[in-house]
Design a protein around this motif. Structure first.
Motif, PDB file in Angstrom:
ATOM      1  N   MET A  66       0.804  -1.094   0.014  1.00 48.68           N
ATOM      2  CA  MET A  66       0.098  -0.113   0.115  1.00 48.68           C
ATOM      3  C   MET A  66       1.047   1.217  -0.137  1.00 48.68           C
ATOM      4  N   PRO A  67       0.490   2.390  -0.925  1.00 46.33           N
ATOM      5  CA  PRO A  67       1.098   3.428  -0.974  1.00 46.33           C
ATOM      6  C   PRO A  67       1.322   4.123   0.401  1.00 46.33           C
ATOM      7  N   PRO A  68       2.364   4.838   0.727  1.00 44.70           N
ATOM      8  CA  PRO A  68       2.449   5.668   2.156  1.00 44.70           C
ATOM      9  C   PRO A  68       1.339   6.627   1.897  1.00 44.70           C
ATOM     10  N   GLY A  69       0.869   7.058   3.297  1.00 45.74           N
ATOM     11  CA  GLY A  69       0.081   8.075   3.384  1.00 45.74           C
ATOM     12  C   GLY A  69      -1.417   7.938   2.553  1.00 45.74           C
ATOM     13  N   VAL A  70      -2.339   8.625   2.768  1.00 48.92           N
ATOM     14  CA  VAL A  70      -3.543   8.552   1.927  1.00 48.92           C
ATOM     15  C   VAL A  70      -4.208   9.800   1.956  1.00 48.92           C
ATOM     16  N   ILE A  71      -4.605  10.553   0.906  1.00 49.03           N
ATOM     17  CA  ILE A  71      -5.377  11.652   0.829  1.00 49.03           C
ATOM     18  C   ILE A  71      -6.985  11.521   0.806  1.00 49.03           C
ATOM     19  N   THR A  72      -7.425  11.955   1.858  1.00 51.34           N
ATOM     20  CA  THR A  72      -8.949  11.893   2.237  1.00 51.34           C
ATOM     21  C   THR A  72      -9.689  13.237   1.985  1.00 51.34           C
ATOM     22  N   ALA A  73     -11.053  13.087   2.176  1.00 48.32           N
ATOM     23  CA  ALA A  73     -11.952  14.231   2.110  1.00 48.32           C
ATOM     24  C   ALA A  73     -12.830  13.962   3.243  1.00 48.32           C
ATOM     25  N   GLY A  74     -13.436  15.157   3.776  1.00 49.02           N
ATOM     26  CA  GLY A  74     -14.521  15.044   4.680  1.00 49.02           C
ATOM     27  C   GLY A  74     -15.818  15.065   3.896  1.00 49.02           C
ATOM     28  N   GLU A  75     -16.929  14.554   4.472  1.00 47.47           N
ATOM     29  CA  GLU A  75     -18.316  14.391   3.972  1.00 47.47           C
ATOM     30  C   GLU A  75     -18.972  15.719   3.599  1.00 47.47           C
ATOM     31  N   TYR A  76     -18.472  16.833   3.925  1.00 42.47           N
ATOM     32  CA  TYR A  76     -19.190  17.812   3.643  1.00 42.47           C
ATOM     33  C   TYR A  76     -18.314  18.662   2.646  1.00 42.47           C
ATOM     34  N   THR A  77     -17.380  17.955   2.125  1.00 41.45           N
ATOM     35  CA  THR A  77     -16.457  18.770   0.891  1.00 41.45           C
ATOM     36  C   THR A  77     -17.244  18.562  -0.340  1.00 41.45           C
ATOM     37  N   THR A  78     -17.062  19.665  -1.179  1.00 41.82           N
ATOM     38  CA  THR A  78     -17.858  19.806  -2.370  1.00 41.82           C
ATOM     39  C   THR A  78     -17.530  18.800  -3.235  1.00 41.82           C
ATOM     40  N   LEU A  79     -18.357  18.287  -4.261  1.00 38.64           N
ATOM     41  CA  LEU A  79     -17.813  17.352  -5.360  1.00 38.64           C
ATOM     42  C   LEU A  79     -16.905  18.116  -6.253  1.00 38.64           C
ATOM     43  N   GLU A  80     -16.706  19.050  -6.509  1.00 36.92           N
ATOM     44  CA  GLU A  80     -15.938  19.956  -7.298  1.00 36.92           C
ATOM     45  C   GLU A  80     -14.465  19.934  -6.748  1.00 36.92           C
ATOM     46  N   GLU A  81     -14.487  20.058  -5.499  1.00 37.90           N
ATOM     47  CA  GLU A  81     -13.240  20.145  -4.843  1.00 37.90           C
ATOM     48  C   GLU A  81     -12.676  18.634  -4.716  1.00 37.90           C
ATOM     49  N   ALA A  82     -13.548  17.548  -4.389  1.00 36.71           N
ATOM     50  CA  ALA A  82     -12.920  16.417  -4.689  1.00 36.71           C
ATOM     51  C   ALA A  82     -12.420  15.959  -5.824  1.00 36.71           C
ATOM     52  N   ALA A  83     -13.180  16.371  -6.900  1.00 35.56           N
ATOM     53  CA  ALA A  83     -12.725  16.175  -8.335  1.00 35.56           C
ATOM     54  C   ALA A  83     -11.299  16.942  -8.465  1.00 35.56           C
ATOM     55  N   ARG A  84     -11.295  18.021  -7.973  1.00 32.05           N
ATOM     56  CA  ARG A  84      -9.861  18.846  -7.898  1.00 32.05           C
ATOM     57  C   ARG A  84      -8.901  18.123  -7.392  1.00 32.05           C
ATOM     58  N   SER A  92      -7.414   8.144  -7.944  1.00 34.63           N
ATOM     59  CA  SER A  92      -8.928   7.739  -8.565  1.00 34.63           C
ATOM     60  C   SER A  92     -10.025   7.543  -7.477  1.00 34.63           C
ATOM     61  N   SER A  93      -9.669   7.702  -6.274  1.00 37.72           N
ATOM     62  CA  SER A  93     -10.671   7.681  -5.496  1.00 37.72           C
ATOM     63  C   SER A  93     -10.361   8.565  -4.014  1.00 37.72           C
ATOM     64  N   LEU A  94     -11.224   8.775  -3.418  1.00 33.51           N
ATOM     65  CA  LEU A  94     -10.891   9.565  -2.138  1.00 33.51           C
ATOM     66  C   LEU A  94     -11.768   8.781  -0.999  1.00 33.51           C
ATOM     67  N   PRO A  95     -11.168   8.250   0.122  1.00 25.44           N
ATOM     68  CA  PRO A  95     -11.921   7.876   1.039  1.00 25.44           C
ATOM     69  C   PRO A  95     -12.408   8.903   2.060  1.00 25.44           C
ATOM     70  N   VAL A  96     -13.600   8.713   2.589  1.00 27.97           N
ATOM     71  CA  VAL A  96     -14.441  10.157   2.890  1.00 27.97           C
ATOM     72  C   VAL A  96     -14.212   9.756   4.524  1.00 27.97           C
ATOM     73  N   GLY A 104     -17.273   6.759   4.196  1.00 25.31           N
ATOM     74  CA  GLY A 104     -17.633   6.563   2.638  1.00 25.31           C
ATOM     75  C   GLY A 104     -16.267   6.732   1.615  1.00 25.31           C
ATOM     76  N   ILE A 105     -16.916   6.480   0.424  1.00 23.10           N
ATOM     77  CA  ILE A 105     -15.617   6.622  -0.548  1.00 23.10           C
ATOM     78  C   ILE A 105     -16.460   7.326  -2.122  1.00 23.10           C
ATOM     79  N   ILE A 106     -15.366   8.037  -2.474  1.00 29.56           N
ATOM     80  CA  ILE A 106     -16.148   8.546  -3.722  1.00 29.56           C
ATOM     81  C   ILE A 106     -15.096   8.460  -4.713  1.00 29.56           C
ATOM     82  N   THR A 107     -15.067   8.037  -5.917  1.00 25.45           N
ATOM     83  CA  THR A 107     -14.274   7.358  -6.949  1.00 25.45           C
ATOM     84  C   THR A 107     -14.513   8.058  -8.132  1.00 25.45           C
ATOM     85  N   GLU A 108     -13.699   7.965  -9.042  1.00 20.48           N
ATOM     86  CA  GLU A 108     -13.934   8.788 -10.478  1.00 20.48           C
ATOM     87  C   GLU A 108     -15.227   8.291 -11.294  1.00 20.48           C
ATOM     88  N   ASN A 109     -15.302   6.890 -11.193  1.00 24.20           N
ATOM     89  CA  ASN A 109     -16.430   6.578 -11.575  1.00 24.20           C
ATOM     90  C   ASN A 109     -17.792   7.402 -11.082  1.00 24.20           C
TER      91      ASN A 109
END
Length: 168
Positions: A66-84, A92-96, A104-109
């Protein structure tokens, strides 16, 4: 729109002591390409992708690939910020997470499906593309004219035009 409104939950997770083959089996069974990894205390330890696992040696343990570190987002992050974030970090994904707990998780799909919805790509209709001046009230006048002609707008998007003085 916020991640919490479109994220996938509950999330399929694994622990870091599984073998690469076991993790790939989970992915195949659940038809997913991202597996968040939880610590014993249920906090997020990392995430592996199908690509990470396919590049690993047979018999390897997930925590070693597994890669070191993980980039995450909070559940109240906007979708455009997640895409950015995903585009800027080439992921290709952000654990929430909430307090380092996976919610949760949000993916490129997921984002592709949202993009299709925003543009009305699954709706029947006529697509109209116009190059308009970047002026106050121009969209209001265009949409008003369409409505006066009996049209109904299902989706509307604007993109940068040929230069800063116009929009597409």
């Amino acid at each position: 729109m916020l991640i919490i409104e479109r994220m996938t939950y509950p999330v399929v997770t694994i622990n870091a002591d599984l073998t690469v083959e076991q993790a790939l089996e989970v992915m195949e069974e659940r038809e997913i390409r991202h597996l968040p990894i939880l610590n014993e205390d249920e906090t997020l330890a990392g995430i592996v992708t199908e690509r990470d696992l396919l590049r690993a040696r047979s018999g390897e343990i997930v925590k070693n690939v597994m890669p070191p570190g993980v980039i995450t987002a909070g559940e109240y992050t906007t979708l455009e910020e997640a895409a950015r974030m995903m585009a800027d970090h080439n992921i290709s994904s952000l654990p929430v997470v909430r307090s380092n707990r996976l919610v949760g998780i949000i993916t490129e799909n997921d984002l592709f499906r949202i993009f299709l919805e925003l543009l009305g790509a699954r709706e029947r209709g006529t697509r109209l593309t116009m190059l308009v001046p970047e002026e106050k009230g121009i969209l209001a006048s265009v949409t008003s004219e369409i409505a006066s002609m009996g049209g109904n707008i299902l989706a509307l998007g604007t993109f940068q035009g040929e230069d800063p003085t116009n929009r597409l």
